[in-house]
Structures are given as structure tokens and as C-alpha cells.
Design a protein around this motif. Sequence first.
Motif, PDB file in Angstrom:
ATOM      1  N   GLY A 131       0.860  -1.117  -0.013  1.00 35.57           N
ATOM      2  CA  GLY A 131      -0.013   0.041   0.030  1.00 35.57           C
ATOM      3  C   GLY A 131       0.698   1.116   0.013  1.00 35.57           C
ATOM      4  O   GLY A 131       0.362   2.442  -0.094  1.00 35.57           O
ATOM      5  N   VAL A 132       2.334   1.058   0.338  1.00 37.37           N
ATOM      6  CA  VAL A 132       3.025   2.209  -0.020  1.00 37.37           C
ATOM      7  C   VAL A 132       3.558   2.597  -1.382  1.00 37.37           C
ATOM      8  O   VAL A 132       4.453   1.668  -1.638  1.00 37.37           O
ATOM      9  CB  VAL A 132       4.104   2.176   1.115  1.00 37.37           C
ATOM     10  N   ALA A 133       3.441   3.424  -2.057  1.00 34.04           N
ATOM     11  CA  ALA A 133       3.917   4.028  -3.394  1.00 34.04           C
ATOM     12  C   ALA A 133       5.356   4.064  -3.018  1.00 34.04           C
ATOM     13  O   ALA A 133       5.978   4.662  -2.182  1.00 34.04           O
ATOM     14  CB  ALA A 133       3.313   5.099  -3.837  1.00 34.04           C
ATOM     15  N   PRO A 134       6.154   3.851  -4.077  1.00 36.29           N
ATOM     16  CA  PRO A 134       7.671   3.921  -4.073  1.00 36.29           C
ATOM     17  C   PRO A 134       7.875   5.666  -3.880  1.00 36.29           C
ATOM     18  O   PRO A 134       7.130   6.536  -4.565  1.00 36.29           O
ATOM     19  CB  PRO A 134       8.290   3.614  -5.271  1.00 36.29           C
ATOM     20  N   ALA A 135       8.982   5.944  -3.016  1.00 31.64           N
ATOM     21  CA  ALA A 135       9.174   7.587  -2.857  1.00 31.64           C
ATOM     22  C   ALA A 135       9.987   7.785  -4.218  1.00 31.64           C
ATOM     23  O   ALA A 135      11.019   6.835  -4.594  1.00 31.64           O
ATOM     24  CB  ALA A 135       9.943   7.609  -1.558  1.00 31.64           C
ATOM     25  N   ALA A 136      10.013   9.133  -4.409  1.00 28.96           N
ATOM     26  CA  ALA A 136      10.556   9.554  -5.659  1.00 28.96           C
ATOM     27  C   ALA A 136      11.986  10.173  -5.584  1.00 28.96           C
ATOM     28  O   ALA A 136      12.492  10.775  -6.135  1.00 28.96           O
ATOM     29  CB  ALA A 136       9.541  10.540  -6.557  1.00 28.96           C
TER      30      ALA A 136
END
Length: 155
Positions: A131-136
Amino acid sequence: MAGAVCGLVALAPPAFAQVPLELRLADVGRFASFVDMGGIAWTGRTARLRVLQVTEDGFTAGSEAFWGGWRHELIDCDARTIAHAGFSSVRVGGREGPVSGDLRPAAAIPSGSADDAVAKLVCDGWRPYAGVAPAANVEEAVRIGRPLIATGAEP
């Protein structure tokens, strides 16, 4: 002359271009560990990579505040070993220190450790924290990771 200048600009290397990162959360414990997915270099089933370790809020060393740092690693996916290949700090604001430390001998990856989570993500395609999108970028990873460290809650 204007055409020559344009040609030079077009041929200039993209050294100043900011390449977006894909920092995927692998583990939360003492640190929040994010794998730099775009920076993985493979030689057979051995991966050279870096892992961003985000520290808890308010972390300081001496009089300086830090967001964490980059661990440089070499993981043998078949042997399930890891060799630490240096560390570079990341101060609050994003300033990175130089990589320090030599390549250590490979060691078995302890089951259930942060290194085990990183190896499963890199070697096996495991996707914890779906549920955690990758950080950019590093700052975004800090915003994601610090509350998880503080609460111990699953995102």
C-alpha cells in the motif's frame, strides 16, 4: 553561430538533470529501509545496490541533524549473502556525504533481518508494504518512513 551553440547545448551531457528515484520500502524497524530500485546493477544473480536507511525524527550525530544514509551493498541472491560496501550519510536538507568504508567479506543474511527483507525484495520480487507507493526522492522517503518508525504501525 547560433546554430553551433544550439548544437553544443544539445550534445551536453545530462549531468544536471534530476533523475527520479524509485525508493521501495523494504523494512521498518530501527530504520525505514528503502531500496533504490533503479540503481540495482546485476552480474548474474549478484546485485550491487544501495539502501536508504531513514532514521527516526530528531536523529543527530554531534551537532548535525540527519535524515539517514545510503548503505551500499552486494547481495548474492543464490548464496543468500550480503557484503556491505560502504555508507554515505544524508543530512537534513538532503546533502549527502561521501561513501566511506571498504567492501567487507560476504556474510550470511540473517533470517527476519532488514537485510533479509532487502534480499527478498531484490532477489525474489517480494513486495512488502504494497500500500506504500515508492518514494521519488529522499525527502519523500523520510516523510513516509519516520512516522512508521515512530508508531511501528503497518502502513
